[in-house]
Design an enzyme around this catalytic site. Structure first.
Site, PDB file in Angstrom:
ATOM      1  N   GLU A 160      41.096 -15.419 -10.968  1.00  0.00           N
ATOM      2  CA  GLU A 160      41.883 -14.185 -11.301  1.00  0.00           C
ATOM      3  C   GLU A 160      43.003 -14.295 -12.488  1.00  0.00           C
ATOM      4  O   GLU A 160      44.196 -13.947 -12.320  1.00  0.00           O
ATOM      5  CB  GLU A 160      42.728 -13.924  -9.830  1.00  0.00           C
ATOM      6  CG  GLU A 160      41.683 -13.709  -8.604  1.00  0.00           C
ATOM      7  CD  GLU A 160      42.500 -13.106  -7.489  1.00  0.00           C
ATOM      8  OE1 GLU A 160      43.631 -13.273  -7.590  1.00  0.00           O
ATOM      9  OE2 GLU A 160      41.858 -12.803  -6.502  1.00  0.00           O
ATOM     10  N   GLU A 265      32.818 -13.062  -3.132  1.00  0.00           N
ATOM     11  CA  GLU A 265      33.574 -12.888  -2.045  1.00  0.00           C
ATOM     12  C   GLU A 265      33.327 -11.592  -1.566  1.00  0.00           C
ATOM     13  O   GLU A 265      34.316 -10.608  -1.322  1.00  0.00           O
ATOM     14  CB  GLU A 265      35.190 -13.018  -2.485  1.00  0.00           C
ATOM     15  CG  GLU A 265      35.459 -14.184  -3.014  1.00  0.00           C
ATOM     16  CD  GLU A 265      37.148 -14.551  -3.438  1.00  0.00           C
ATOM     17  OE1 GLU A 265      37.818 -13.409  -2.920  1.00  0.00           O
ATOM     18  OE2 GLU A 265      37.172 -15.206  -4.206  1.00  0.00           O
TER      19      GLU A 265
HETATM   20  C1  XIL Z   1      42.354 -14.376   0.867  1.00  0.00           C
HETATM   21  C2  XIL Z   1      42.018 -15.162   2.098  1.00  0.00           C
HETATM   22  O1  XIL Z   1      40.782 -14.485   2.828  1.00  0.00           O
HETATM   23  C3  XIL Z   1      43.006 -14.909   3.264  1.00  0.00           C
HETATM   24  O2  XIL Z   1      42.704 -15.528   4.573  1.00  0.00           O
HETATM   25  C4  XIL Z   1      44.622 -15.110   2.644  1.00  0.00           C
HETATM   26  O3  XIL Z   1      45.513 -15.009   3.605  1.00  0.00           O
HETATM   27  C5  XIL Z   1      44.642 -14.713   1.226  1.00  0.00           C
HETATM   28  O4  XIL Z   1      43.585 -15.048   0.438  1.00  0.00           O
HETATM   29  N1  XIL Z   1      40.628 -13.391  -3.718  1.00  0.00           N
HETATM   30  C6  XIL Z   1      40.661 -14.617  -3.660  1.00  0.00           C
HETATM   31  C7  XIL Z   1      40.366 -15.056  -2.221  1.00  0.00           C
HETATM   32  O5  XIL Z   1      40.079 -15.380  -4.374  1.00  0.00           O
HETATM   33  O6  XIL Z   1      41.145 -16.687  -2.051  1.00  0.00           O
HETATM   34  C8  XIL Z   1      41.433 -14.339  -1.610  1.00  0.00           C
HETATM   35  O7  XIL Z   1      41.386 -15.086   0.142  1.00  0.00           O
HETATM   36  C9  XIL Z   1      40.993 -13.076  -1.271  1.00  0.00           C
HETATM   37  C10 XIL Z   1      41.211 -12.577  -2.800  1.00  0.00           C
END
Ligand code: XIL
Length: 373
Positions: A160, A265
């Site tokens: 990110e 994701e």
């Molecule tokens: C999220 C997790 O799923 C949650 O459990 C945590 O509280 C916050 O992070 N982008 C990413 C992930 O790269 O690491 C994030 O994961 C979601 C957005």
């Protein structure tokens, strides 16, 4: 091309009604269904890895050939204090993946969110100088990547880094080191495990500004002779975004760099869109929105969800030559972060398996389509 035999799909599954169906969903392991196309996996959390949700682990073992750490490898978790690492949860995650012959992915080395608070700060709470941050990044990356050398096969090195207009996110890494923090992170990760695949990862990758900057960054890394294997498109999507044509355009632009593309994701919220961001800092006040389906998804919404996810997966399948891996961000709806983001305490339905641990109908349709080819 794989062959699937002995699978009976009922008319019920094809009808693609509610995600909570327990009858006659296809039983083939997803890793067989998508064999020859891409690896398929999910994020797993510490609760599951600790064995507190055996049904979730059964799904992971049966269906997935790759896993990624949902939280346990983020710097705030694994390196909470400058001189203290919290290895146990990450060790369990890696051992689980290795014991089950999976392609284990580490997430993530350099990220502004869930960043260990000490990381960019000096004793007075001010940003450290560039030299100090470089040393801290190198030490952290060497410790984490080095510990799992040979076991973790690929790393989200930088997560990110770019915002929608294509400019750099004003993260502590950027504020202290400028654009150089990205090549440095890749250099350190490669030093620590020369055999590991290295990825750059972000959300909202369909957006043209972000797309263009990532293409530039990847080409720049390559021209410097640095290793980068993949571009991760997070794909936290919704029923009304992104435009799939735009997403596909980005996918193909990323593939044209010569990197593998990975969907890292994947989840698709079934709830009204209140924010397209996946930036964890962008929380929305609960009062502004509704939580329309606390007791289950109505059949027509479920049908719509399954139809759109089917379209999305078909898009991935027609681009599968360029995609190495598709990871869903969680095992079953009940454990998804989307129940608490961008609004806390909603009931969402974004994953491949419902709260009853049953596979959603679109996967039966896809399996049947692939089996015919
Ligand atoms: C999220 C997790 O799923 C949650 O459990 C945590 O509280 C916050 O992070 N982008 C990413 C992930 O790269 O690491 C994030 O994961 C979601 C957005």
């Amino acid at each position: 091309m794989k062959k699937i035999s002995n699978i009976v799909f009922s008319a019920f599954a094809f009808a693609a009604v509610g995600c909570a169906s327990t009858t006659d969903t296809a039983d083939a392991p997803l890793k067989d269904v998508f064999d020859g196309k891409f690896m398929i996996g999910s994020a797993v959390n510490a609760h599951q890895i600790a064995g507190h949700d055996s049904l979730a682990l059964d799904i992971v073992k049966k269906h997935f050939n790759t896993i990624v750490a949902e939280n346990v490898m983020k710097s705030g978790e694994i390196h909470p204090l400058k001189d203290a690492y919290n290895w146990a949860p990450a060790d369990s995650f890696v051992n689980f993946g290795c014991d089950n012959g999976m392609f284990v992915v580490g997430h993530c080395l350099v990220w502004h969110s869930q960043l260990a608070p000490w990381f960019p700060l000096d004793a007075d709470g001010k940003y450290v100088c560039a030299d100090t941050l470089r040393c801290r990044m190198r030490d952290h990356i060497h410790a984490v990547v080095g510990r799992y050398k040979g076991k973790v096969k690929g790393w989200d090195v930088v997560n990110e880094a770019i915002v929608e207009d294509g400019s750099y996110r004003k993260s502590p890494f950027y504020e202290i080191l400028g654009e150089e923090f990205i090549p440095l992170a890749f250099e350190y990760a490669h030093e620590a495990d020369p055999d590991a695949e290295l990825y750059i990862n972000d959300y909202g990758m369909n957006v043209a500004g972000r797309r263009d900057t990532y293409v530039k960054i990847v080409n720049d890394l390559k021209s410097r002779g640095l290793r980068i294997d993949g571009i991760g498109m997070q794909a936290h999507i919704g029923m009304d975004y992104p435009d799939l044509a735009e997403f596909e355009e980005s996918l193909q632009a990323f593939a044209s760099t010569g990197c593998k593309v990975m969907i890292t994701e994947l989840d698709m919220s079934a709830l009204p869109t209140v924010s397209r961001s996946a930036n964890v800092a962008d929380m929305v006040d609960m009062k502004q929105v509704v939580d329309p389906y606390p007791d289950g998804l109505p059949a027509e919404v479920s049908d719509e969800w399954n139809a759109r996810m089917l379209d999305f997966m078909r898009l991935l399948l027609r681009n599968s030559d360029n995609i190495s891996r598709v990871n869903v961000w969680g095992v079953e709806d009940g454990c998804s972060w989307k129940n608490n983001f961008p609004v806390r305490g909603r009931t969402d339905y974004p994953l491949f398996f419902g709260r009853d641990y049953q596979m959603k109908p679109f996967l039966g349709t896809l399996s049947a389509e692939l089996a015919k080819k």
